[in-house]
Design a protein around this motif. Structure first.
Motif, PDB file in Angstrom:
ATOM      1  N   ALA A  18      14.940  30.038  35.478  1.00  0.00           N
ATOM      2  CA  ALA A  18      15.415  31.368  35.088  1.00  0.00           C
ATOM      3  C   ALA A  18      14.513  31.968  34.008  1.00  0.00           C
ATOM      4  N   LEU A  19      14.110  31.148  33.043  1.00  0.00           N
ATOM      5  CA  LEU A  19      13.236  31.621  31.976  1.00  0.00           C
ATOM      6  C   LEU A  19      11.884  32.047  32.538  1.00  0.00           C
ATOM      7  N   MET A  20      11.343  31.260  33.456  1.00  0.00           N
ATOM      8  CA  MET A  20      10.043  31.585  34.040  1.00  0.00           C
ATOM      9  C   MET A  20      10.121  32.802  34.965  1.00  0.00           C
ATOM     10  N   LYS A  21      11.226  32.964  35.686  1.00  0.00           N
ATOM     11  CA  LYS A  21      11.391  34.155  36.530  1.00  0.00           C
ATOM     12  C   LYS A  21      11.434  35.409  35.667  1.00  0.00           C
ATOM     13  N   GLU A  22      12.146  35.311  34.559  1.00  0.00           N
ATOM     14  CA  GLU A  22      12.193  36.441  33.625  1.00  0.00           C
ATOM     15  C   GLU A  22      10.793  36.732  33.094  1.00  0.00           C
ATOM     16  N   ARG A  23      10.076  35.685  32.737  1.00  0.00           N
ATOM     17  CA  ARG A  23       8.711  35.832  32.214  1.00  0.00           C
ATOM     18  C   ARG A  23       7.820  36.503  33.251  1.00  0.00           C
ATOM     19  N   GLY A  24       7.951  36.077  34.489  1.00  0.00           N
ATOM     20  CA  GLY A  24       7.154  36.668  35.564  1.00  0.00           C
ATOM     21  C   GLY A  24       7.456  38.142  35.777  1.00  0.00           C
ATOM     22  N   LYS A  25       8.725  38.507  35.704  1.00  0.00           N
ATOM     23  CA  LYS A  25       9.106  39.917  35.864  1.00  0.00           C
ATOM     24  C   LYS A  25       8.531  40.767  34.743  1.00  0.00           C
ATOM     25  N   LEU A  26       8.587  40.248  33.524  1.00  0.00           N
ATOM     26  CA  LEU A  26       8.039  40.987  32.393  1.00  0.00           C
ATOM     27  C   LEU A  26       6.533  41.161  32.534  1.00  0.00           C
ATOM     28  N   ALA A  27       5.847  40.094  32.886  1.00  0.00           N
ATOM     29  CA  ALA A  27       4.397  40.191  33.093  1.00  0.00           C
ATOM     30  C   ALA A  27       4.092  41.153  34.234  1.00  0.00           C
ATOM     31  N   GLY A  28       4.911  41.102  35.272  1.00  0.00           N
ATOM     32  CA  GLY A  28       4.724  41.993  36.415  1.00  0.00           C
ATOM     33  C   GLY A  28       4.834  43.459  36.023  1.00  0.00           C
ATOM     34  N   GLN A  29       5.728  43.775  35.090  1.00  0.00           N
ATOM     35  CA  GLN A  29       5.847  45.154  34.614  1.00  0.00           C
ATOM     36  C   GLN A  29       4.553  45.606  33.946  1.00  0.00           C
ATOM     37  N   LEU A  30       3.951  44.716  33.179  1.00  0.00           N
ATOM     38  CA  LEU A  30       2.694  45.049  32.504  1.00  0.00           C
ATOM     39  C   LEU A  30       1.546  45.163  33.499  1.00  0.00           C
ATOM     40  N   VAL A  31       1.553  44.315  34.515  1.00  0.00           N
ATOM     41  CA  VAL A  31       0.518  44.364  35.551  1.00  0.00           C
ATOM     42  C   VAL A  31       0.555  45.708  36.275  1.00  0.00           C
ATOM     43  N   LYS A  32       1.751  46.217  36.544  1.00  0.00           N
ATOM     44  CA  LYS A  32       1.872  47.520  37.209  1.00  0.00           C
ATOM     45  C   LYS A  32       1.204  48.621  36.401  1.00  0.00           C
ATOM     46  N   VAL A  33       1.326  48.540  35.091  1.00  0.00           N
ATOM     47  CA  VAL A  33       0.691  49.534  34.228  1.00  0.00           C
ATOM     48  C   VAL A  33      -0.826  49.382  34.300  1.00  0.00           C
ATOM     49  N   VAL A  34      -1.298  48.155  34.219  1.00  0.00           N
ATOM     50  CA  VAL A  34      -2.746  47.902  34.256  1.00  0.00           C
ATOM     51  C   VAL A  34      -3.342  48.362  35.593  1.00  0.00           C
ATOM     52  N   LYS A  35      -2.609  48.149  36.675  1.00  0.00           N
ATOM     53  CA  LYS A  35      -3.088  48.543  38.006  1.00  0.00           C
ATOM     54  C   LYS A  35      -2.959  50.045  38.264  1.00  0.00           C
ATOM     55  N   GLY A  36      -2.316  50.762  37.350  1.00  0.00           N
ATOM     56  CA  GLY A  36      -2.139  52.196  37.533  1.00  0.00           C
ATOM     57  C   GLY A  36      -0.949  52.557  38.405  1.00  0.00           C
ATOM     58  N   GLU A  37      -0.126  51.567  38.734  1.00  0.00           N
ATOM     59  CA  GLU A  37       1.063  51.829  39.547  1.00  0.00           C
ATOM     60  C   GLU A  37       2.150  52.506  38.721  1.00  0.00           C
ATOM     61  N   GLU A  38       2.086  52.348  37.413  1.00  0.00           N
ATOM     62  CA  GLU A  38       2.981  53.019  36.479  1.00  0.00           C
ATOM     63  C   GLU A  38       2.133  53.585  35.349  1.00  0.00           C
ATOM     64  N   ASP A  39       2.582  54.701  34.804  1.00  0.00           N
ATOM     65  CA  ASP A  39       1.858  55.329  33.703  1.00  0.00           C
ATOM     66  C   ASP A  39       1.938  54.469  32.447  1.00  0.00           C
ATOM     67  N   PHE A  40       0.886  54.537  31.643  1.00  0.00           N
ATOM     68  CA  PHE A  40       0.887  53.846  30.358  1.00  0.00           C
ATOM     69  C   PHE A  40       1.805  54.599  29.404  1.00  0.00           C
ATOM     70  N   ASP A  41       2.786  53.904  28.888  1.00  0.00           N
ATOM     71  CA  ASP A  41       3.715  54.428  27.888  1.00  0.00           C
ATOM     72  C   ASP A  41       3.730  53.385  26.773  1.00  0.00           C
ATOM     73  N   ALA A  42       3.107  53.713  25.661  1.00  0.00           N
ATOM     74  CA  ALA A  42       2.946  52.747  24.568  1.00  0.00           C
ATOM     75  C   ALA A  42       4.277  52.147  24.129  1.00  0.00           C
ATOM     76  N   SER A  43       5.306  52.948  24.074  1.00  0.00           N
ATOM     77  CA  SER A  43       6.617  52.458  23.642  1.00  0.00           C
ATOM     78  C   SER A  43       7.195  51.468  24.658  1.00  0.00           C
ATOM     79  N   ALA A  44       7.097  51.803  25.931  1.00  0.00           N
ATOM     80  CA  ALA A  44       7.619  50.914  26.984  1.00  0.00           C
ATOM     81  C   ALA A  44       6.825  49.616  27.036  1.00  0.00           C
ATOM     82  N   VAL A  45       5.519  49.715  26.861  1.00  0.00           N
ATOM     83  CA  VAL A  45       4.675  48.517  26.866  1.00  0.00           C
ATOM     84  C   VAL A  45       5.048  47.612  25.702  1.00  0.00           C
ATOM     85  N   LEU A  46       5.233  48.190  24.530  1.00  0.00           N
ATOM     86  CA  LEU A  46       5.602  47.388  23.361  1.00  0.00           C
ATOM     87  C   LEU A  46       6.975  46.742  23.568  1.00  0.00           C
ATOM     88  N   THR A  47       7.896  47.464  24.152  1.00  0.00           N
ATOM     89  CA  THR A  47       9.220  46.903  24.432  1.00  0.00           C
ATOM     90  C   THR A  47       9.094  45.702  25.369  1.00  0.00           C
TER      91      THR A  47
END
Length: 145
Positions: A28-57
């Motif tokens: 469960a901890l690793m799945k959560e970790r993967g989802k969080l990393a996946g959110q950041l990957v989407k930003v890096v890939k340009g699939e989501e806009d860079f939002d400094a506040s959301a990234v920091l969260t």
């Protein structure tokens, strides 16, 4: 009466926590970790806009996840059986395994302390963090299929 019911409920909850399944807990901890990393990957890939506040969260949530990692509780002796991809190397090299997790936590804390100002900075930080994850997976995880 309410106090008695509440006290019994609290004891039951504490008892169930004491008998939690370490394999399920770490998965469960690793799945959560993967989802969080996946959110950041989407930003890096340009699939989501860079939002400094959301990234920091998200980085802060990733830090909280890494801080909850407790190798002694999540990988006790005998928890290498069943539905797990944890490699025997974890129990053979506890110091190395703990060092790998400590390195990840250090790098995530650094990212939180110095939040990325743009996508390029996030990409650099994510490469470091992802490298930590990859190193641990290569050494301490059995690949499925």
């Amino acid at each position: 009466m309410r106090k008695l019911v509440l006290a019994i409920s609290m004891l039951a909850l504490a008892g169930s926590a004491a008998f939690a399944d370490p394999v399920q807990d770490r998965q469960a901890l690793m799945k959560e970790r993967g989802k969080l990393a996946g959110q950041l990957v989407k930003v890096v890939k340009g699939e989501e806009d860079f939002d400094a506040s959301a990234v920091l969260t998200t980085l802060k949530a990733l830090q909280a996840n890494a801080e909850r990692f407790d190798a002694e509780k999540l990988f006790p002796a005998g928890s290498d059986k069943g539905d797990t991809t944890a490699a025997p190397k974890i129990w053979e090299d506890k110091a190395g395994f703990n060092a790998a997790e400590d390195k990840l936590l250090t790098n995530v804390k650094a990212a939180v302390a110095s939040p990325p100002a743009d996508v390029d900075a996030l990409k650099t930080q994510l490469n470091t963090i992802g490298g930590d994850c990859g190193t641990c997976h290569q050494t301490y995880r059995i690949k499925k299929g």
